[in-house]
Design a protein around this motif. Structure first.
Motif, PDB file in Angstrom:
ATOM      1  N   SER A 154       0.814  -1.223   0.000  1.00  0.00           N
ATOM      2  CA  SER A 154       0.000   0.000   0.000  1.00  0.00           C
ATOM      3  C   SER A 154       0.843   1.266   0.000  1.00  0.00           C
ATOM      4  N   LYS A 155       0.229   2.331  -0.530  1.00  0.00           N
ATOM      5  CA  LYS A 155       0.848   3.652  -0.565  1.00  0.00           C
ATOM      6  C   LYS A 155      -0.118   4.642   0.080  1.00  0.00           C
TER       7      LYS A 155
ATOM      8  N   THR B   3       4.711   2.302   1.546  1.00  0.00           N
ATOM      9  CA  THR B   3       5.141   3.643   1.147  1.00  0.00           C
ATOM     10  C   THR B   3       4.271   4.676   1.837  1.00  0.00           C
TER      11      THR B   3
ATOM     12  N   ASN C  14       9.229   2.817   2.857  1.00  0.00           N
ATOM     13  CA  ASN C  14       9.663   3.883   1.953  1.00  0.00           C
ATOM     14  C   ASN C  14       8.948   5.172   2.346  1.00  0.00           C
TER      15      ASN C  14
ATOM     16  N   PHE D 207      -1.012   7.799  -4.721  1.00  0.00           N
ATOM     17  CA  PHE D 207      -1.227   7.029  -3.494  1.00  0.00           C
ATOM     18  C   PHE D 207      -2.584   6.335  -3.530  1.00  0.00           C
ATOM     19  N   ASP D 208      -2.716   5.281  -2.719  1.00  0.00           N
ATOM     20  CA  ASP D 208      -3.951   4.498  -2.670  1.00  0.00           C
ATOM     21  C   ASP D 208      -4.952   5.080  -1.684  1.00  0.00           C
TER      22      ASP D 208
END
Length: 349
Positions: free
Chosen positions: A29-30, A54, A99, A119-120
């Motif tokens: 996931s971000k 991230t 990250n 991003f998610d």
């Protein structure tokens, strides 16, 4: 997943609701966190510890001495340093497997779309209404879920917006009107830790697709009285996207929305016809006593149990300084099919 990662997250992986599959979702996931202050600090710390792959950190501010009682990621040595950059340094030491990307800028109309699109999930820990609306509108445009939190004095709020077509921030707060902030009204240092932890918890649930999400629900926590309440709301308008990427509410039925009463008009009505006005101050008791304007005091968390006491033969007027709680009170009364007339009111600026 490497053996060191499994060992680091084993207590989480052991949970049947999470398992290795859930941990892999976190790793992939971000998440973009807007604000590295009171709310952002616990959000960032817990998501970093949990193994979110991230994390982007948006904040153009520097660490100030007045931040340290609640922004627990920083220390005296960090005063004057960029929050986003400093946060990355601290969090990298906590978990080098994540990250971390600093964005030492303010989120605005010019950079929001580009930033959010990478991003998610977005977590809004900002402390001002313009940023909240920008974050909401671009999340709606880009179909990104938005975790929301706010704090003031002893009270905090948490919700999840735009989750699988669910309600947005504008459904709950349609008008961008500035109220008190922590600088003016103060805040208990522990409060952002509590609310930020709830926000991080909702983020993990959204990412891992577990549990009940606070979509269409506003969780309100008062740490002074230990009262909690959940107000449910729905997506009350269809939205459309214009060329700038803003979300515009469509025309609604006139009788669907609570009606606002200006404080100046209220003063005229109460003077001319006091017997037909029922004023309800929905602030906390200490606020009611410090700034008394009349009426009865029913704090918002207590209101659901008092709805049947609202007199249908009078005009009920709900009041709080910013208008946020009074609007919610009026919405709650309307949903209870109140037979009389009601308004929400705030202090005129």
């Amino acid at each position: 997943m490497e053996s060191q990662e499994r060992k680091r997250y084993i207590r989480q992986i052991t949970l049947p609701e999470m398992g290795l599959a859930g941990q892999e979702k976190l790793k992939a996931s971000k998440v973009l966190v807007i604000g590295a202050g009171g709310l952002g600090c616990p959000v960032l710390q817990y998501l970093t510890a949990a193994g979110v792959g991230t994390i982007g950190i948006v904040d153009d501010d520097t660490v100030d001495l007045t931040n340290l009682h609640r922004q627990i990621l920083y220390s005296n040595a960090d005063v004057g340093q960029q929050k986003a950059v400093t946060a990355v340094s601290k969090l990298s030491a906590m978990n080098p497997l994540v990250n971390l990307i600093p964005f030492p800028v303010r989120l605005d109309e010019n950079n929001a779309s580009e930033m959010i699109s990478g991003f998610d999930l977005v977590i809004d820990g900002s402390d001002n209404f313009p940023t909240r609306y920008i974050a909401n509108d671009h999340c709606v445009a880009l179909n990104k879920p938005l975790i929301f939190g706010s704090i003031l004095r002893f009270e905090g709020q948490v919700s999840v917006f735009n989750y699988r077509g669910g309600p947005t921030y504008r459904c709950l707060f349609p008008d961008a009107e500035e109220g008190d902030n922590c600088e003016v009204a103060g805040v208990m240092g522990i409060l952002p830790g509590i609310i930020g932890s709830y926000m991080a918890n909702e983020a993990i649930k959204v990412i891992c697709e577990i549990g009940e999400i606070l979509s269409g629900q506003l969780l309100i926590i008062n740490t002074l009285t230990n009262q909690t309440n959940i107000f449910r709301f729905s997506r009350n308008f269809d939205s459309s996207l214009n060329h700038a990427g803003h979300i515009l509410p469509q025309k609604q039925h006139q009788d669907a929305d609570p009606q606002q009463l200006l404080f100046s008009d209220f003063e005229k009505r109460i003077e001319s016809d006091p017997d037909h006005i029922f004023l309800v101050d929905v602030r906390e008791e200490y606020e009611f006593e410090e700034d008394f304007i009349g009426g009865v005091n029913i704090p918002l968390p207590d209101l659901p149990g008092k709805l049947t006491t609202m007199p249908a033969d009078k005009t009920v007027v709900f009041y709080c300084r910013s208008g946020v709680r009074s609007l919610m009170a009026s919405q709650l009364l309307n949903k209870n099919h109140f037979a009389g007339r009601s308004y929400w009111m705030k202090e005129d600026k």
